[in-house]
Design an enzyme around this catalytic site. Sequence first.
Site, PDB file in Angstrom:
ATOM      1  N   ARG A  22       0.856  -1.191   0.000  1.00  0.00           N
ATOM      2  CA  ARG A  22       0.000   0.000   0.000  1.00  0.00           C
ATOM      3  C   ARG A  22       0.891   1.239   0.000  1.00  0.00           C
ATOM      4  NH1 ARG A  22      -3.210  -1.159   4.469  1.00  0.00           N
ATOM      5  NH2 ARG A  22      -4.637  -2.183   3.037  1.00  0.00           N
ATOM      6  N   ASN A  86      -0.794  -1.303  12.712  1.00  0.00           N
ATOM      7  CA  ASN A  86      -0.262  -2.323  11.800  1.00  0.00           C
ATOM      8  C   ASN A  86       0.956  -2.965  12.434  1.00  0.00           C
ATOM      9  OD1 ASN A  86      -1.827  -1.664   9.243  1.00  0.00           O
ATOM     10  ND2 ASN A  86      -0.912   0.319   9.713  1.00  0.00           N
ATOM     11  N   ASP A 104       0.740  -8.287   8.395  1.00  0.00           N
ATOM     12  CA  ASP A 104      -0.641  -8.775   8.368  1.00  0.00           C
ATOM     13  C   ASP A 104      -1.478  -8.452   9.598  1.00  0.00           C
ATOM     14  OD1 ASP A 104       0.148 -10.155   5.911  1.00  0.00           O
ATOM     15  OD2 ASP A 104       1.076 -11.612   7.248  1.00  0.00           O
ATOM     16  N   ASP A 119      -7.031  -9.997  11.035  1.00  0.00           N
ATOM     17  CA  ASP A 119      -6.197 -10.674  10.040  1.00  0.00           C
ATOM     18  C   ASP A 119      -5.264 -11.761  10.588  1.00  0.00           C
ATOM     19  OD1 ASP A 119      -7.414  -9.033   8.128  1.00  0.00           O
ATOM     20  OD2 ASP A 119      -5.889  -7.484   8.364  1.00  0.00           O
TER      21      ASP A 119
END
Length: 186
Positions: A22, A86, A104, A119
């Site tokens: 990203r 994150n 992840d 996740d």
Amino acid sequence: MLPEVGSQVYIQSFKHDGSLHRTWAKGFVIEAGVRRVIAVTNKTWVTEADGRRWFTREPAICFFYPDHWYNVITMIRKTGIYYYCNLASPSLYDGEAIKNIDYDLDVKLFPDGRIEILDEDEYVQHGREMGYSEPLKHAVEKEMDVLIGKIKKKESPFNQKEIECLYHEYLELLHTTLQSSGSEKL
């Protein structure tokens, strides 16, 4: 190397296999020190690995750490402050962009104090597919525990007053930067 306060930086997140995960077209740097870099994204383009693009709707104060296996995005919404954490490699600035590797797992903190871990299946699957080593998994999982501890204790950056002060600092710095550059928009 550190970005300059008041400058705009590109933000890139990769996956363990080196593929791009990203990108954020710009982040406005409001703090750049050896312990953390803080950049604000506000109405900027985000591009996903599959090429899909979207525009951020609200200001977000992003915390990048050179010595922690996570980064934190605080989204300032009308309904309160939301935190998206994150689990990722320590972040670095290479003169081109703030970069890290996404691992992840994500931790989401809602304004009401509710914590959600996201996740976990993706983490296990990518760990198998991309060969996450045991020391790597240990580092990521240990830092997730550290992160959750900071959330529960309301330590930086999980402190609403700190976020409000940083947002005010951003607005002042943005105004000063716009005045000195003669520009109307950043």
